[in-house]
Design an enzyme around this catalytic site. Sequence first.
Site, PDB file in Angstrom:
ATOM      1  N   LYS A 165     115.083  37.715 -47.682  1.00  0.00           N
ATOM      2  CA  LYS A 165     116.004  36.821 -48.395  1.00  0.00           C
ATOM      3  C   LYS A 165     116.628  37.624 -49.516  1.00  0.00           C
ATOM      4  O   LYS A 165     115.911  38.052 -50.436  1.00  0.00           O
ATOM      5  CB  LYS A 165     115.241  35.649 -49.031  1.00  0.00           C
ATOM      6  CG  LYS A 165     114.740  34.608 -48.072  1.00  0.00           C
ATOM      7  CD  LYS A 165     114.027  33.499 -48.844  1.00  0.00           C
ATOM      8  CE  LYS A 165     113.385  32.517 -47.873  1.00  0.00           C
ATOM      9  NZ  LYS A 165     112.477  31.589 -48.570  1.00  0.00           N
ATOM     10  N   ASP A 196     107.057  36.290 -46.851  1.00  0.00           N
ATOM     11  CA  ASP A 196     108.280  35.834 -47.510  1.00  0.00           C
ATOM     12  C   ASP A 196     108.077  36.064 -49.014  1.00  0.00           C
ATOM     13  O   ASP A 196     108.411  37.133 -49.540  1.00  0.00           O
ATOM     14  CB  ASP A 196     108.500  34.344 -47.143  1.00  0.00           C
ATOM     15  CG  ASP A 196     109.651  33.672 -47.883  1.00  0.00           C
ATOM     16  OD1 ASP A 196     110.234  34.296 -48.777  1.00  0.00           O
ATOM     17  OD2 ASP A 196     109.969  32.501 -47.588  1.00  0.00           O
ATOM     18  N   GLU A 242     104.278  32.410 -41.383  1.00  0.00           N
ATOM     19  CA  GLU A 242     104.953  32.937 -42.573  1.00  0.00           C
ATOM     20  C   GLU A 242     104.164  32.561 -43.832  1.00  0.00           C
ATOM     21  O   GLU A 242     103.817  31.390 -44.018  1.00  0.00           O
ATOM     22  CB  GLU A 242     106.363  32.343 -42.610  1.00  0.00           C
ATOM     23  CG  GLU A 242     107.252  32.804 -43.748  1.00  0.00           C
ATOM     24  CD  GLU A 242     108.646  32.165 -43.659  1.00  0.00           C
ATOM     25  OE1 GLU A 242     109.008  31.595 -42.598  1.00  0.00           O
ATOM     26  OE2 GLU A 242     109.369  32.226 -44.667  1.00  0.00           O
ATOM     27  N   ASP A 252     105.603  28.034 -41.324  1.00  0.00           N
ATOM     28  CA  ASP A 252     105.733  28.580 -42.685  1.00  0.00           C
ATOM     29  C   ASP A 252     104.890  27.735 -43.628  1.00  0.00           C
ATOM     30  O   ASP A 252     105.130  26.535 -43.786  1.00  0.00           O
ATOM     31  CB  ASP A 252     107.205  28.545 -43.115  1.00  0.00           C
ATOM     32  CG  ASP A 252     107.442  29.193 -44.483  1.00  0.00           C
ATOM     33  OD1 ASP A 252     106.473  29.685 -45.099  1.00  0.00           O
ATOM     34  OD2 ASP A 252     108.610  29.209 -44.918  1.00  0.00           O
ATOM     35  N   SER A 304     114.752  25.553 -40.048  1.00  0.00           N
ATOM     36  CA  SER A 304     113.485  25.270 -40.725  1.00  0.00           C
ATOM     37  C   SER A 304     113.333  23.753 -40.808  1.00  0.00           C
ATOM     38  O   SER A 304     114.214  23.067 -41.314  1.00  0.00           O
ATOM     39  CB  SER A 304     113.537  25.899 -42.122  1.00  0.00           C
ATOM     40  OG  SER A 304     112.373  25.602 -42.848  1.00  0.00           O
ATOM     41  N   GLY A 324     116.384  31.744 -45.617  1.00  0.00           N
ATOM     42  CA  GLY A 324     117.426  30.951 -46.266  1.00  0.00           C
ATOM     43  C   GLY A 324     116.860  30.214 -47.458  1.00  0.00           C
ATOM     44  O   GLY A 324     115.629  30.134 -47.637  1.00  0.00           O
ATOM     45  N   LYS A 358     107.466  23.697 -41.179  1.00  0.00           N
ATOM     46  CA  LYS A 358     106.769  23.848 -42.446  1.00  0.00           C
ATOM     47  C   LYS A 358     105.370  23.249 -42.267  1.00  0.00           C
ATOM     48  O   LYS A 358     105.240  22.153 -41.670  1.00  0.00           O
ATOM     49  CB  LYS A 358     107.530  23.096 -43.540  1.00  0.00           C
ATOM     50  CG  LYS A 358     108.851  23.762 -43.913  1.00  0.00           C
ATOM     51  CD  LYS A 358     108.606  25.114 -44.567  1.00  0.00           C
ATOM     52  CE  LYS A 358     109.811  25.598 -45.327  1.00  0.00           C
ATOM     53  NZ  LYS A 358     109.561  26.902 -45.985  1.00  0.00           N
ATOM     54  N   LYS A 409     111.285  26.471 -36.792  1.00  0.00           N
ATOM     55  CA  LYS A 409     110.213  26.814 -37.751  1.00  0.00           C
ATOM     56  C   LYS A 409     109.703  25.519 -38.358  1.00  0.00           C
ATOM     57  O   LYS A 409     110.482  24.727 -38.884  1.00  0.00           O
ATOM     58  CB  LYS A 409     110.788  27.738 -38.826  1.00  0.00           C
ATOM     59  CG  LYS A 409     109.999  27.823 -40.118  1.00  0.00           C
ATOM     60  CD  LYS A 409     110.511  28.963 -40.991  1.00  0.00           C
ATOM     61  CE  LYS A 409     110.622  28.564 -42.451  1.00  0.00           C
ATOM     62  NZ  LYS A 409     111.171  29.672 -43.280  1.00  0.00           N
TER      63      LYS A 409
HETATM   64  O1  OSB Z   1     110.026  29.430 -47.469  1.00  0.00           O
HETATM   65  O2  OSB Z   1     111.655  29.924 -46.239  1.00  0.00           O
HETATM   66  C1  OSB Z   1     111.189  29.260 -47.152  1.00  0.00           C
HETATM   67  C2  OSB Z   1     113.729  26.686 -48.294  1.00  0.00           C
HETATM   68  C3  OSB Z   1     113.590  26.765 -49.669  1.00  0.00           C
HETATM   69  C4  OSB Z   1     112.646  27.605 -50.193  1.00  0.00           C
HETATM   70  C5  OSB Z   1     111.851  28.377 -49.353  1.00  0.00           C
HETATM   71  C6  OSB Z   1     112.008  28.324 -47.980  1.00  0.00           C
HETATM   72  C7  OSB Z   1     112.945  27.430 -47.440  1.00  0.00           C
HETATM   73  C8  OSB Z   1     113.124  27.225 -46.004  1.00  0.00           C
HETATM   74  C9  OSB Z   1     114.457  26.749 -45.504  1.00  0.00           C
HETATM   75  O3  OSB Z   1     112.247  27.370 -45.194  1.00  0.00           O
HETATM   76  C10 OSB Z   1     115.430  27.846 -45.377  1.00  0.00           C
HETATM   77  C11 OSB Z   1     116.825  27.365 -45.060  1.00  0.00           C
HETATM   78  O4  OSB Z   1     116.991  26.688 -44.056  1.00  0.00           O
HETATM   79  O5  OSB Z   1     117.768  27.679 -45.816  1.00  0.00           O
HETATM   80 MG    MG Z   2     109.265  30.942 -46.271  1.00  0.00          MG
END
Ligand code: OSB
Ligand code: MG
Length: 366
Positions: A261, A237, A212, A187, A133, A289, A161, A159
Amino acid sequence: MKITGIELRRIAMPLRAPFRTSFGVATSRDILVLRVVTPEGEGWGECVAMSEPRYSSEYVDGAVEVLKRFLIPALPDNADAHAVKRAMKPFKGHNMAKAALETAVLDAQLRARGESFGAYLGADRESVPCGVSVGIMDSIPELLDSVGEFVDEGYVRIKLKIEPGWDLAPVRAVRERFGDDLLLQVDANAAYTLADARHLAGLDAFDLLLIEQPLADDDLVQHAALARRLTTPICLDESIESAEDAAAAITLGAASIVNIKPGRVGGYLEAKAIHDLCVAHGVPVWCGGMLETGLGRAANIALAALPGFTLPGDTSASRRYYDTDITEPFVLADGRLDVPTGPGIGIDPLPELLRDVTTSSEWIKL
Ligand code: OSB
Ligand code: MG
């Protein structure tokens, strides 16, 4: 299994680089780690709640409070993970706190009988392909450098953001630089509304695996409406906190892919139930994650090895976020991580490293 005591430990883990999402910037992680002690041994559970209630309503001080005041006192005398899940059910919400406790109990239970998380959950692979991510950056050149490093490290899926003002242009730039073969997804962490549907349809040109959580957490109906206006598949999510939520999203057409998750859904038992439901409906899932340490990462990698996890997860290596993990680090090999095979989560915190990052610790005798 009789639980004789529980340690609630807070650790402070500096991030290698700031991680920016549509809901905020993180520069370090304040994490609650549970250790349950039984006559047969101990078990570990990492709570994924963040310091502030921005990703969801949970936050780490709140998790400590609900654990001490309600969840731990409700533990059954003969605690196995299923009984613990049932005992916590009358208390609404607080899935991340519940997941940490259930996971610690499950870890203790599986260690006591020598079974790994992967074997218990039904993993059918020895290693899993990994995605990463990538946070929101100040500029596109910076983003391209960052994505380039991850691609060079071997990550098989990127991915990005996104948020309003950081969406079409960065996606176009990454597609142009890294080519059509790169597995790419985005995402939004709930940053858009249905009024943005036409703009979001602009992403359809970039052949993304999925978008996402484009819209609000509690709005399945509008996600279903958005799905009818995009060709890019919608993955949820934040909206999915239980198997019931997943069933509703699938029925409504609000999601054609689900990010699982364990923390968000209350533990690995519920995560497995969502996996099974999605498999029955032909809905692909992948493992999300929450910037976990090696403890949470180990269990997530076991989950990601179940047969329905057909898309690479955010199961990146330890060094994605941390220079020094509290366990032996997870190291990417050929874009993959090995599923731990030892009893329980299959990994232990290294005592000196754990001590170095501990900010407080409390022992609850039961
Ligand atoms: O939306 O998936 C998410 C991290 C913290 C809170 C929400 C998210 C995320 C990530 C990173 O996208 C996930 C990771 O690499 O652990
Ligand atoms: Mg997410």
